[in-house]
Motif scaffolding. Sequence first.
Motif, PDB file in Angstrom:
ATOM      1  N   LEU A 113      29.158  36.434  45.378  1.00 28.03           N
ATOM      2  CA  LEU A 113      30.250  36.334  44.411  1.00 28.03           C
ATOM      3  C   LEU A 113      31.595  36.676  45.052  1.00 28.03           C
ATOM      4  N   SER A 114      31.561  37.666  45.944  1.00 26.84           N
ATOM      5  CA  SER A 114      32.817  38.108  46.592  1.00 26.84           C
ATOM      6  C   SER A 114      33.387  37.063  47.542  1.00 26.84           C
ATOM      7  N   TYR A 139      33.612  33.804  46.655  1.00 30.72           N
ATOM      8  CA  TYR A 139      34.255  32.704  45.927  1.00 30.72           C
ATOM      9  C   TYR A 139      34.984  33.134  44.648  1.00 30.72           C
ATOM     10  N   SER A 140      34.857  34.385  44.271  1.00 31.43           N
ATOM     11  CA  SER A 140      35.504  34.832  43.035  1.00 31.43           C
ATOM     12  C   SER A 140      36.481  35.961  43.348  1.00 31.43           C
ATOM     13  N   LYS A 186      40.135  38.342  42.152  1.00 31.79           N
ATOM     14  CA  LYS A 186      40.969  38.800  41.038  1.00 31.79           C
ATOM     15  C   LYS A 186      42.417  38.923  41.514  1.00 31.79           C
TER      16      LYS A 186
END
Length: 194
Positions: free
Chosen positions: A176-177, A179-180, A182
């Motif tokens: 996840l880290s 491609y996603s 914040k």
Amino acid sequence: MRNILDIIEKRWSPYSFSSGYIEDEKIETLMAAAGRAPSANNEQPWLFLYTTKENKEKFDVFLGFLTESNRVWAKNAYALIISFARLNSSYNGKPDRYAFHDTGMAVANLLTQASSMNIFIHQMGGYSIEKVRDYFKLKDDVEPVAVMAVGYIGDGTNIPEELHKRDEKRRPRKLLSEYSFKNNLPEDFKKEEL
Ligand SMILES: Cc1cc2nc3c(=O)[nH]c(=O)nc-3n(C[C@H](O)[C@H](O)[C@H](O)COP(=O)(O)O)c2cc1C
């Protein structure tokens, strides 16, 4: 909270399909799920064309579009679906920048619905776009996107051993880290400052 995620995670693309029959109503349910996808300007630019083992002649035509390496296993599927995108807006005839994006969203819905019904789908880009274009005499702005092999899962006895082995493990996903993010994108994705 995970309810839909469980169904999404259950999906994978097998090489092995059984000869199990799928009722037309079930395929129509998959199509209904596809048709509920959002799209830019509500263009709904997707088209789906399917054939099944019940029409051997047409099924063989669809198989003939595929590369040899895909045909070897896709021939066992019960149905083959071709997705198309209409590339121009139905409102003003101008190119619809989101046609492929929106068609992909419709396919994602279709896949998730199939997963909930224990129907498996293996998509293919390995086919001749030209053969599809010629066979269906497509207008220039109707673009073939992908072909999907659809069926119930098989036991691996009707495919080469090497493909059966590939079916035994799931394909990995990025973390996840990777491609996603914040608030900002990592520097890797940005132009270097002069
Ligand atoms: C647009 C598209 C084209 C693909 N083309 C092929 C193909 O020609 N042959 C094949 O064996 N798999 C093909 N795949 C399947 C992918 O390799 C597969 O979805 C990916 O490795 C992830 O594995 P999973 O679906 O099992 O999670 C395609 C998938 C997509 C979405």
